[in-house]
Design an enzyme around this catalytic site. Structure first.
Site, PDB file in Angstrom:
ATOM      1  N   PHE A  96       0.814  -1.220   0.000  1.00 38.01           N
ATOM      2  CA  PHE A  96       0.000   0.000   0.000  1.00 38.01           C
ATOM      3  C   PHE A  96       0.842   1.263   0.000  1.00 38.01           C
ATOM      4  O   PHE A  96       0.364   2.331  -0.381  1.00 38.01           O
ATOM      5  CB  PHE A  96      -0.933   0.006   1.240  1.00 38.01           C
ATOM      6  N   GLU A 137      -4.936  -3.740  -1.732  1.00 37.60           N
ATOM      7  CA  GLU A 137      -6.392  -3.493  -1.675  1.00 37.60           C
ATOM      8  C   GLU A 137      -6.698  -2.138  -1.048  1.00 37.60           C
ATOM      9  O   GLU A 137      -7.819  -1.666  -1.124  1.00 37.60           O
ATOM     10  CB  GLU A 137      -7.107  -4.547  -0.813  1.00 37.60           C
ATOM     11  N   CYS A 147       9.483   1.788   3.384  1.00 35.11           N
ATOM     12  CA  CYS A 147      10.387   0.677   3.703  1.00 35.11           C
ATOM     13  C   CYS A 147      11.816   1.186   3.896  1.00 35.11           C
ATOM     14  O   CYS A 147      12.663   0.476   4.400  1.00 35.11           O
ATOM     15  CB  CYS A 147      10.356  -0.365   2.615  1.00 35.11           C
TER      16      CYS A 147
HETATM   17  P1  NAD Z   1       1.595  -6.664   2.961  1.00 36.28           P
HETATM   18  O1  NAD Z   1       2.629  -7.717   3.026  1.00 36.28           O
HETATM   19  O2  NAD Z   1       0.464  -6.712   3.925  1.00 36.28           O
HETATM   20  O3  NAD Z   1       0.899  -6.667   1.506  1.00 36.28           O
HETATM   21  C1  NAD Z   1       1.665  -6.682   0.313  1.00 36.28           C
HETATM   22  C2  NAD Z   1       0.868  -7.394  -0.771  1.00 36.28           C
HETATM   23  O4  NAD Z   1       0.650  -8.748  -0.374  1.00 36.28           O
HETATM   24  C3  NAD Z   1      -0.506  -6.790  -1.036  1.00 36.28           C
HETATM   25  O5  NAD Z   1      -0.757  -6.759  -2.411  1.00 36.28           O
HETATM   26  C4  NAD Z   1      -1.445  -7.736  -0.307  1.00 36.28           C
HETATM   27  O6  NAD Z   1      -2.704  -7.813  -0.923  1.00 36.28           O
HETATM   28  C5  NAD Z   1      -0.725  -9.071  -0.397  1.00 36.28           C
HETATM   29  N1  NAD Z   1      -1.020  -9.949   0.747  1.00 36.28           N
HETATM   30  C6  NAD Z   1      -1.294  -9.556   2.026  1.00 36.28           C
HETATM   31  N2  NAD Z   1      -1.498 -10.642   2.802  1.00 36.28           N
HETATM   32  C7  NAD Z   1      -1.350 -11.725   2.008  1.00 36.28           C
HETATM   33  C8  NAD Z   1      -1.426 -13.136   2.247  1.00 36.28           C
HETATM   34  N3  NAD Z   1      -1.702 -13.628   3.447  1.00 36.28           N
HETATM   35  N4  NAD Z   1      -1.195 -13.966   1.219  1.00 36.28           N
HETATM   36  C9  NAD Z   1      -0.915 -13.480  -0.004  1.00 36.28           C
HETATM   37  N5  NAD Z   1      -0.840 -12.161  -0.289  1.00 36.28           N
HETATM   38  C10 NAD Z   1      -1.038 -11.283   0.706  1.00 36.28           C
HETATM   39  O7  NAD Z   1       2.346  -5.262   3.027  1.00 36.28           O
HETATM   40  P2  NAD Z   1       1.718  -3.807   3.167  1.00 36.28           P
HETATM   41  O8  NAD Z   1       1.180  -3.620   4.547  1.00 36.28           O
HETATM   42  O9  NAD Z   1       0.831  -3.497   2.017  1.00 36.28           O
HETATM   43  O10 NAD Z   1       3.041  -2.908   2.981  1.00 36.28           O
HETATM   44  C11 NAD Z   1       3.920  -2.609   4.034  1.00 36.28           C
HETATM   45  C12 NAD Z   1       5.077  -3.564   4.084  1.00 36.28           C
HETATM   46  O11 NAD Z   1       5.757  -3.570   2.833  1.00 36.28           O
HETATM   47  C13 NAD Z   1       6.121  -3.174   5.107  1.00 36.28           C
HETATM   48  O12 NAD Z   1       6.573  -4.324   5.762  1.00 36.28           O
HETATM   49  C14 NAD Z   1       7.240  -2.562   4.278  1.00 36.28           C
HETATM   50  O13 NAD Z   1       8.524  -2.605   4.847  1.00 36.28           O
HETATM   51  C15 NAD Z   1       7.163  -3.395   3.051  1.00 36.28           C
HETATM   52  N6  NAD Z   1       7.773  -2.727   1.918  1.00 36.28           N
HETATM   53  C16 NAD Z   1       9.006  -3.153   1.534  1.00 36.28           C
HETATM   54  C17 NAD Z   1       9.639  -2.523   0.468  1.00 36.28           C
HETATM   55  C18 NAD Z   1      10.998  -2.951   0.034  1.00 36.28           C
HETATM   56  O14 NAD Z   1      11.416  -2.494  -0.993  1.00 36.28           O
HETATM   57  N7  NAD Z   1      11.694  -3.804   0.748  1.00 36.28           N
HETATM   58  C19 NAD Z   1       9.003  -1.467  -0.190  1.00 36.28           C
HETATM   59  C20 NAD Z   1       7.739  -1.070   0.221  1.00 36.28           C
HETATM   60  C21 NAD Z   1       7.128  -1.716   1.289  1.00 36.28           C
END
Ligand code: NAD
Length: 495
Positions: free
Chosen positions: A149, A176, A281
């Site tokens: 997100f 989402e 991140c």
């Molecule tokens: P998230 O892991 O909750 O979601 C990421 C994606 O995974 C979304 O599209 C979501 O729909 C999907 N998803 C969520 N739960 C799932 C499941 N159980 N099974 C399959 N798919 C699933 O992450 P978020 O809250 O949207 O974003 C924040 C996180 O992203 C933080 O931990 C941040 O550090 C990380 N992030 C990392 C980077 C990087 O480059 N390392 C960059 C941006 C964000």
């Protein structure tokens, strides 16, 4: 209430699962949209569309692909304000941050405009008599991006341009929580003249992610998100024989040495910890002070925090917006409570601030005397909380980073070249800042962390991105010795 649909084969398509999720404006707490979630059949349809589009798209000339990528670049730039507006309306970050995010995404489109050079093969002439050996790079097929997100425009643009410029077709499964900005991106992509089905956007949750991970026609998955999901996506996707790059969570440290410029370091810490409400991140989450720098540095940070204006991201004087959901806001506030209960000193307590309305706000928080056993240190908080760990020496400060489970970004502030150089050589992190708090690489380098911040071995965008989205083919060719040619070649022949 806005209904948000998939974008498949160049047009909007309603989800068929009957399931949906609400989308909110985090600054007001109001629901503004209803997002239809993909069923397995929706995923299968999107993959079939992308697979059909791949047959022609992979044969389109580099010149044509480049021209379309330029069109896309120009449309994204021209629509920066509208992209930023849609992004802020669902994410909450201030409009200037949102426009900055679009600008960073543009860099990746610009890199892909140079795909002719980036995807060039290599050629070894006369490896043996009459034998030439050359390597070409070919696209994989249908590839998928699953994004978080916190950067709904920039993170999709980390992979879409290179994937498509190298001849693949793409399915984006955005977060989402803020789906409207990536949808607008897909509309602009279509307007740029790319054929239908080359870029598709599918909204969904675990059901759609799982189907993408086991669909036999999806060749590669680029994931960005939290560590547990990144690990799951990497392990499941690779077990199913796919290429997977999965960028994960982080806990970025910023070391400040006693010789650093206090004012520069304080500005950097405040913008890197609280910009975008700490939901980056690459945000600085831990400030590591060395020796007697702590007192003047923390005083300078407190001064700056007192002036930070928290408010609706659409208001021009806001410098920090709300968090993404009320649950996440409460979770972050709870970490502050846990830190205090464990003995840390809450110097500036964001929970004390009050806000009008029902927005998901939490003001910036500064916590001193944090130790490595506290949950506020061990966990990724992903909110506007800066923890301070005091150390006595450079080796003690560095050791904190080396022992941390993540390794996305790490920064040092100093005027000493020797210390900076030792830091860059030793530190366990994929992206390193020297007097730069958030060292996100430019589009012609590549982005990715170490340790639990990256699952897989290929980082995103830039040259590594081109490598991820293509597979090499090495051709060894032999032609008869010119001496045996039936054509009069008009020059002395080899013996
Ligand atoms: P998230 O892991 O909750 O979601 C990421 C994606 O995974 C979304 O599209 C979501 O729909 C999907 N998803 C969520 N739960 C799932 C499941 N159980 N099974 C399959 N798919 C699933 O992450 P978020 O809250 O949207 O974003 C924040 C996180 O992203 C933080 O931990 C941040 O550090 C990380 N992030 C990392 C980077 C990087 O480059 N390392 C960059 C941006 C964000």
């Amino acid at each position: 209430m806005k209904q948000i649909n998939h974008f498949i084969n160049g047009r909007e398509v309603e989800a068929s699962s009957g399931e949906s999720k609400p989308v909110f404006n985090p600054a007001t707490g109001e629901q503004t949209g209803e997002l239809g979630l993909a069923s397995v059949a929706d995923v299968d349809n999107a993959v079939a569309v992308a697979q059909a589009a791949f047959v022609e798209w992979s044969q389109v000339s580099i010149a044509r692909r480049t021209k379309l990528m330029y069109n896309f670049r120009n449309l994204v730039e021209a629509n920066t304000d509208e992209l930023a507006r849609r992004l802020t309306a669902e994410h909450g970050k201030v409009l200037s941050d949102a426009a900055g995010e679009v600008a960073r995404g543009l860099e990746n489109i610009e890199f892909a405009c140079g795909i002719a050079d980036a995807v060039k093969g290599t050629y070894s002439e006369n490896a043996s008599t009459g034998v030439d050996v050359y390597t070409i790079r070919q696209p994989l097929g249908v590839v998928a991006g699953i994004t978080p997100f916190n950067f709904p425009v920039m993170v999709p643009l980390w992979t879409i341009p290179n994937a498509i410029a190298t001849g693949n077709t793409y399915i984006l499964k955005p977060s989402e929580r803020d789906p409207s900005a990536p949808m607008f991106l897909a509309e602009l992509f279509h307007e740029a003249g790319f054929p239908d089905g080359v870029l598709n956007v599918l909204h969904g949750d675990k059901v759609s992610v799982d189907r993408l991970l086991d669909h036999p026609d999806v060749q590669a998955v680029s994931f960005v998100g939290s560590t547990p999901i990144a690990k799951y996506v990497y392990e499941t996707g690779t077990a199913n024989g796919k290429r997977v790059q999965a960028l994960a969570g982080a806990k970025n440290h910023m070391i400040v040495l006693p010789d650093a410029d206090i004012s520069v370091a304080a500005d950097a810490a405040v913008s890197a910890a609280f910009g975008s409400a700490g939901e980056r991140c690459m945000a600085i989450s831990v400030l590591v002070t060395v020796g007697d720098v702590a007192e003047p540095l923390l005083a300078a940070i407190r001064d700056r925090m007192a002036k930070l204006k928290v408010g609706d991201g659409t208001e021009s004087d806001s410098e920090m917006g709300p968090l993404i959901t009320s649950e996440h806001r409460d979770r972050v506030a709870d970490y502050v409570a846990q830190g205090a209960a464990a003995g840390a000193s809450v110097v500036v307590d964001g929970r004390d601030a009050s806000f009008d309305g029902d927005g998901f706000f939490l003001a910036p928080t500064l916590i001193d005397n944090v130790t490595t056993d506290m949950s506020i240190y061990t966990d990724e908080i992903f909110g506007p909380v800066l923890s301070v760990v005091r150390t006595d020496s450079f080796p003690d400060a560095l050791k904190l980073i080396q022992e941390n489970e993540w390794g996305n970004g790490a920064a040092i502030f100093t005027r000493d070249g020797g210390a900076a150089r030792a830091f860059q050589n030793e530190v366990e992190a994929g992206m390193v800042g020297i007097n730069v708090p958030i060292p996100v690489p430019v589009g012609y380098h590549s982005f990715g962390g170490w340790n639990n911040s990256l699952f897989g071995d290929v980082t995103m965008y830039g040259p590594e991105g081109v490598r991820f989205f293509t597979r090499p083919k090495v051709i060894t060719s032999r032609w008869p010795d010119p001496a045996t040619s039936s054509v009069d070649l008009g020059f002395p022949r080899n013996d």
